[in-house]
Design an enzyme around this catalytic site. Structure first.
Site, mmCIF file in Angstrom:
data_model
loop_
_atom_site.group_PDB
_atom_site.id
_atom_site.type_symbol
_atom_site.label_atom_id
_atom_site.label_comp_id
_atom_site.label_asym_id
_atom_site.label_seq_id
_atom_site.Cartn_x
_atom_site.Cartn_y
_atom_site.Cartn_z
ATOM 1 N N SER A 1 0.838 -1.197 0.000
ATOM 2 C CA SER A 1 0.000 0.000 0.000
ATOM 3 C C SER A 1 0.880 1.257 0.000
ATOM 4 C CB SER A 1 -0.936 -0.038 1.208
ATOM 5 O OG SER A 1 -1.959 0.903 1.079
ATOM 6 N N HIS B 1 -8.159 -5.017 -0.272
ATOM 7 C CA HIS B 1 -6.865 -4.375 -0.062
ATOM 8 C C HIS B 1 -6.108 -4.999 1.115
ATOM 9 C CE1 HIS B 1 -3.929 -1.242 -0.470
ATOM 10 N NE2 HIS B 1 -4.123 -0.798 0.748
ATOM 11 N N ASP C 1 -8.991 -6.292 -4.556
ATOM 12 C CA ASP C 1 -8.570 -5.001 -4.005
ATOM 13 C C ASP C 1 -9.141 -3.891 -4.878
ATOM 14 O OD1 ASP C 1 -7.286 -2.758 -3.043
ATOM 15 O OD2 ASP C 1 -5.264 -3.573 -3.200
#
Lengths: 389, 389
Positions: free
Chosen positions: A156, A354, A321
């Protein structure tokens, strides 16, 4: 209590101090700063087995192991770091740190401001960028005597730091692992961040960021920010499987107390987060996300931005995601391919959205292990040692 | 000022009063209620050309035309209602109303509460369901002398009302048009609603819903609620095309004022909405969405729920709608097909996400026009009149 044999066990963070002024991208200067760092495994003699781990929005330096025997939970990526794990501490020396602007020991909004009688910085802490962070990482590398990282890894927002490293210090890393990330935020990503920010900024208890000085705390704002964030971390499918339309009491109550299980979960996540995180840091982190765009100085061309990278890349995305979708990872992969750079790309079939990047999904973990090649490193070392002896 | 030839022109809403007590699904009773109604076109002699329009979360009775010559904007679905338009007022008599619990003239939280010295109901207004609304629509039909609707049409939450109509009063409608809707909310849908609700409920100016009595208003909460809602109404692609990463001042400002255009847009939408909408109504509407599930009394089988429907259906979805995705419309279509019910389904290629249902996209508008068959109705009437004369 004893720890599992594949745990790094008890760990103690250490503070690194940097007394030289740091000029930031925003134009402001930090007169000095500290980084809170945790390490796992042993640095080898030629300092060639060090892996730098970059953290995501709410992450920090405590990535693996336990701070005390009473700790209920290990570090945030304990599933992947330890003896025999994907990032194998039998082979690697792992360095995890808390970024500046954070609230877990590195210099940030809750740290003393030398320009203001050492009162907490609060909102006077400057906005920092991914690039600023990478610069502080490089300064840490120097202080630790690590000229070149075996690998730099991040998921991320952490993946963005790894990517920026490959652009800014191309000769200081051999491998770059970019997981569940994106080359820059989309308008929708920014929009969600803006809702989170406005939740905090508009909370009357925020006091323009001087909540500590006002003996106050924007708890409600932080809860809302985390709730909206959390929705974007989970896939619709995961939410469906986990909660569906299940009711807490089995029937409609026709009121505003928790009715659906998913409401209960979100409120709990928000509450818990608000007790452990600084609101000004949350604002800083979302802004760093918004600003990130390594292509900005290259005419918006990511291909141009990545032209001088020298490391091997592993890019990983997850099918469900929707915060940073596989298409966003493919933008990075395509820029590398266009540049004839060595890149492996894997889109992992995973349900957790995610958040998948935190789970020890076998294919994902094995790919990470294979790409890092700890066994090969060991064999190579053994062979070298054999030659030397 | 004169209006366009395809506008219904100046319109005046009318209040319908219901003096009998209304028992609601929650178990509470409204002693009396009023519905604010607007009509376009002319009801024919045998009252067979009436179309009922059901509104979405923030909608109301003002669907077409203008309330005064100074109005800058027409009703919310003016693009589709008027002489010669898809819902052709040369042929049809269109009835649009504001639902109870609303804040645009029908009995709701800002209406006087007869049980409390006619002070505004505020949070004492009961939570209402889609089923309750449909019952009030049927009572309105009785009072207007409309035994059977030519069609009942709705988008989003309005589509849920149309669907519930087909289940609860199967012999009182000939056609049912369900646009950009879903047979029930997903966990993710509920989660977004919960964030919106918590934004309002946790605003200190909310005063447990008695903000009017406290000379207050939860403006900040309503702004946040609308901002997060608005993100879900737009597709990621539409946001990208409309705003991308464009900066308001062309450069990073490193502060919390608006930097990206998408922030500016969201704040504006939130501000504007907060000036025109009641916070208690917003809570009621999101709860009605959450509760909606016509399959609930049929062992969670939508097929069973729709078994006794008698009308023809048109179901429309939009490719980029991620609030109520095409898959959710297909659930409705499949339940109808399993029951051998007449249904037309169209998934429209549109960029605007959930909001697409408000846009006059040619294929969408033409499909609506064809399904309603106003021309055929006219020909039929002419033929009948020919026979009679």
């Amino acid at each position: 209590m004893s720890f599992a044999s594949d745990s790094v066990g008890l760990v103690t963070p250490k503070k690194y101090t940097f007394e030289e002024p740091l000029e930031l991208e925003c134009g402001r200067v930090l007169p000095r700063f500290e980084l809170m760092v945790e390490t796992y495994g042993t640095l080898n003699a030629d300092r060639s087995n060090a892996i730098l781990l970059c953290h995501a929005l709410s992450g920090h330096h405590h990535a693996a192991g336990y701070h005390s025997e009473d700790d209920k939970k290990p570090g945030w990526w304990d599933a992947c770091i330890g003896p025999g794990k994907a990032i194998d501490t039998n082979h690697f020396f792992v360095v995890a740190l808390n970024n500046i602007g954070g609230c877990h020991g590195s210099t940030g909004p809750i740290s003393p401001n030398p320009d203001n009688n050492n009162m907490p910085y609060g909102p006077d802490f400057p906005l920092v960028t991914v690039r600023d962070w990478v610069r502080t990482h490089a300064m840490l590398s120097d202080q630790m005597g690590i000229q070149k990282w075996y690998a730099i890894v991040g998921g991320s927002l952490g993946g963005m730091q790894a990517l920026q490293w490959s652009v800014d210090y191309p000769d200081r890393l051999e491998r770059c692992v970019i997981i569940a990330s994106a080359p820059k935020l989309s308008a929708q990503n920014i929009a969600f961040n803006e809702v989170a920010r406005q939740s905090i900024l508009s909370d009357p208890d925020f006091h323009d960021g001087y909540y500590l000085a006002n003996d106050s705390y924007p708890r409600r704002g932080l809860i809302l920010a985390r709730m909206v964030g959390h929705i974007t971390y989970l896939s619709e499918e995961a939410m469906k499987q986990k909660f569906g339309r299940d009711l807490k009491s089995g029937k409609f109550m026709y009121g505003f107390d928790v009715e659906f299980q998913v409401e209960s979960y979100l409120r709990y996540q928000g509450e818990r987060f608000s007790q452990n995180f600084d609101a000004n840091t949350y604002l800083i982190m979302t802004k760093a996300l918004d600003y990130f765009d390594p292509s900005r100085e290259f005419n918006s061309s990511l291909t141009e931005a990545m032209k001088n990278t020298q490391c091997r890349f592993l890019v990983v995305s997850f099918t469900t995601d929707w915060r940073f979708s596989p298409e966003r990872s493919e933008e990075i992969v395509n820029a590398l391919i266009t540049n004839n750079k060595p890149v492996s790309y894997l889109d992992i079939n995973a349900k957790q959205g995610h958040d998948s990047f935190l789970f020890p999904i076998p294919l994902y973990v094995n790919t990470l292990r294979a790409f890092l090649g700890g066994e090969a490193l060991l064999n190579e070392k053994t062979a070298q040692q054999g030659e030397i002896s």
